[in-house]
Write a protein that holds these residues in place. Structure first.
Motif, PDB file in Angstrom:
ATOM      1  N   UNK A  54     -13.451   5.263   2.123  1.00  0.00           N
ATOM      2  CA  UNK A  54     -12.533   5.867   0.719  1.00  0.00           C
ATOM      3  C   UNK A  54     -11.062   6.217   1.029  1.00  0.00           C
ATOM      4  N   UNK A  55     -10.437   6.250   2.498  1.00  0.00           N
ATOM      5  CA  UNK A  55      -9.702   6.681   2.616  1.00  0.00           C
ATOM      6  C   UNK A  55      -8.230   5.341   1.965  1.00  0.00           C
ATOM      7  N   UNK A  56      -9.229   4.006   2.416  1.00  0.00           N
ATOM      8  CA  UNK A  56      -8.614   2.786   1.642  1.00  0.00           C
ATOM      9  C   UNK A  56      -8.636   2.920   0.126  1.00  0.00           C
ATOM     10  N   UNK A  57      -8.889   4.374  -1.051  1.00  0.00           N
ATOM     11  CA  UNK A  57      -8.770   4.339  -2.296  1.00  0.00           C
ATOM     12  C   UNK A  57      -7.857   5.712  -2.585  1.00  0.00           C
ATOM     13  N   UNK A  58      -7.654   6.397  -1.771  1.00  0.00           N
ATOM     14  CA  UNK A  58      -6.887   7.697  -2.176  1.00  0.00           C
ATOM     15  C   UNK A  58      -5.392   7.734  -1.582  1.00  0.00           C
ATOM     16  N   UNK A  59      -5.057   8.355  -1.963  1.00  0.00           N
ATOM     17  CA  UNK A  59      -3.729   8.534  -1.588  1.00  0.00           C
ATOM     18  C   UNK A  59      -3.649   9.868  -0.343  1.00  0.00           C
ATOM     19  N   UNK A  71      -7.813  10.645  -5.273  1.00  0.00           N
ATOM     20  CA  UNK A  71      -8.043   9.464  -5.647  1.00  0.00           C
ATOM     21  C   UNK A  71      -7.677   8.374  -6.300  1.00  0.00           C
ATOM     22  N   UNK A  72      -6.970   7.374  -6.162  1.00  0.00           N
ATOM     23  CA  UNK A  72      -6.218   6.690  -6.773  1.00  0.00           C
ATOM     24  C   UNK A  72      -7.003   4.958  -7.448  1.00  0.00           C
ATOM     25  N   UNK A  73      -8.054   4.392  -6.596  1.00  0.00           N
ATOM     26  CA  UNK A  73      -9.025   3.534  -6.998  1.00  0.00           C
ATOM     27  C   UNK A  73      -8.144   2.737  -6.105  1.00  0.00           C
ATOM     28  N   UNK A  74      -7.894   1.852  -6.848  1.00  0.00           N
ATOM     29  CA  UNK A  74      -7.292   0.106  -6.128  1.00  0.00           C
ATOM     30  C   UNK A  74      -5.995  -0.150  -6.026  1.00  0.00           C
ATOM     31  N   UNK A  75      -5.271   0.778  -6.598  1.00  0.00           N
ATOM     32  CA  UNK A  75      -3.558   1.008  -6.316  1.00  0.00           C
ATOM     33  C   UNK A  75      -3.576   0.563  -4.688  1.00  0.00           C
ATOM     34  N   UNK A  76      -3.867   1.575  -3.501  1.00  0.00           N
ATOM     35  CA  UNK A  76      -3.563   0.634  -2.290  1.00  0.00           C
ATOM     36  C   UNK A  76      -3.831  -0.573  -2.003  1.00  0.00           C
ATOM     37  N   UNK A  77      -4.551  -1.356  -3.138  1.00  0.00           N
ATOM     38  CA  UNK A  77      -5.485  -2.590  -2.892  1.00  0.00           C
ATOM     39  C   UNK A  77      -3.991  -3.305  -2.931  1.00  0.00           C
ATOM     40  N   UNK A  78      -3.404  -3.506  -4.726  1.00  0.00           N
ATOM     41  CA  UNK A  78      -2.691  -3.534  -5.370  1.00  0.00           C
ATOM     42  C   UNK A  78      -0.965  -4.258  -4.734  1.00  0.00           C
ATOM     43  N   UNK A  79      -1.127  -2.899  -4.070  1.00  0.00           N
ATOM     44  CA  UNK A  79       0.416  -2.415  -3.407  1.00  0.00           C
ATOM     45  C   UNK A  79      -0.268  -3.577  -2.471  1.00  0.00           C
ATOM     46  N   UNK A  80      -0.930  -3.156  -1.200  1.00  0.00           N
ATOM     47  CA  UNK A  80      -1.020  -3.769  -0.555  1.00  0.00           C
ATOM     48  C   UNK A  80      -0.613  -5.865  -0.551  1.00  0.00           C
ATOM     49  N   UNK A  81      -1.449  -6.142  -1.791  1.00  0.00           N
ATOM     50  CA  UNK A  81      -1.160  -7.581  -2.505  1.00  0.00           C
ATOM     51  C   UNK A  81       0.423  -8.396  -3.097  1.00  0.00           C
ATOM     52  N   UNK A  82       1.136  -6.625  -3.250  1.00  0.00           N
ATOM     53  CA  UNK A  82       2.116  -7.587  -3.783  1.00  0.00           C
ATOM     54  C   UNK A  82       3.324  -6.878  -2.989  1.00  0.00           C
TER      55      UNK A  82
END
Length: 318
Positions: A54-59, A71-82
């Motif tokens: 769940x850390x991956x979906x949180x700040x 909770x930030x949802x998929x924001x971390x994945x967006x940062x990773x892919x960008x």
């Protein structure tokens, strides 16, 4: 009436299955007791830590804790892919893994075929022990040996190059050689250990098949190609499917101990990126997102490979 009968029969069947299970547990209680330490280990160190995903979906904020962090949802994945580094680290991870898979998968099979032809039992066991040995040497030690051999000043390889009139090469900072060093050292370390399963499979091949092939005039090479390899093909396929699960597992310890900033362009992989960004820079959520992405891709590969194998009529993992 028919529905009630069907329901009653299902209930009775479940009741009988429960009784049978209880009897089996009582009968094999000591076997289950032996199994318990392994199950407890898996539960504590493999399954319970999954909650940390769940850390991956949180700040994640270390002061707030895992549950209280926003909770930030998929924001971390967006940062990773960008991230400007994402394409590079993904390419490096896949290329290094594929190189290791291609060369590291075939070498144990070839070694197994060669070892199987050794007739002197003592020499065969001695040879097996020698090629198994690198597996038990940690990457910390082996990386030191590699660096000593490739040292541009007094390394063995550069000494040989200078003897033939060449100029010394600093292999570990040269992007043209670094991936080859990773692959070759990995094959050297694990090839012998990988022969254990294939030698066990070869020992189960029906001896009558070899006898029939000799009657037909087949030599050792043709026997290996037409008898041994087809006979151990199910084992090879299972090992291939399992290897595909590690397609994004380029061996963090090996890369971390050998690489340096000068070869980041060809050596920086997902695991080293997670360590550098997630641990050293304390960006835990972004690092966790990268780890979750790697695990998801690995699961996709192993499921796809298993389905493809079963479509071709071979036994898969499930």
């Amino acid at each position: 009436m028919k529905v009630e009968t069907t329901f009653a029969s299902k209930q009775m069947s479940r009741h009988h299955q429960g009784i049978r299970l209880a009897k089996n547990l009582i009968r094999d209680k000591y076997l289950y007791l032996l199994l318990a330490p392994g199950l407890i280990y898996l539960l504590i160190f493999r399954y319970l830590p999954m909650y940390g995903i769940i850390i991956a979906f949180k700040d994640y904020n270390i002061l707030l804790g895992m549950d209280a962090s926003p909770w930030v949802g998929f924001e971390q994945f967006t940062r990773l892919f960008r991230s400007p580094d994402f394409v590079e680290i993904l390419r490096n991870t896949i290329l290094i893994s594929l190189y290791k898979l291609f060369f590291g998968f075939s070498v144990p099979i070839i070694l197994s075929l060669l070892l199987n032809e050794l007739k002197n039992g003592l020499f065969k066991r001695f040879t097996q022990s020698i090629i198994y040995l690198p597996h038990f040497v940690s990457w910390v030690i082996l990386s030191g040996i590699v660096m000593a051999f490739l040292n541009p000043v007094d390394g063995t390889v550069n000494f040989a190059i200078k003897q033939f009139g060449g100029q010394p090469i600093d292999f570990l900072i040269d992007t043209n050689y670094f991936r080859s060093i990773l692959v070759s050292s990995s094959v050297f370390k694990e090839a012998g250990w990988g022969t254990i399963i294939y030698l066990a499979a070869i020992s189960g091949v029906n001896a009558d098949l070899y006898e029939a092939s000799r009657v037909d005039g087949a030599g050792k090479l043709k026997q290996a190609w037409h008898v041994t390899l087809p006979s151990i093909r199910p084992v090879i396929i299972i090992m291939m499917v399992l290897s595909l699960a590690n397609i994004l597992e380029a061996d963090f310890q090996q890369v971390y101990l050998l690489y340096n900033p000068l070869v980041y362009s060809v050596a920086d992989i997902i695991d080293t990126y997670v360590y550098r960004v997630g641990i050293q820079e304390a960006n835990y959520s972004l690092g966790a997102a990268a780890g979750v992405f790697k695990s998801a891709v690995a699961m996709l590969f192993i499921v796809s490979a298993n389905r493809i194998v079963k479509k071709f009529g071979q036994d898969g993992l499930w």
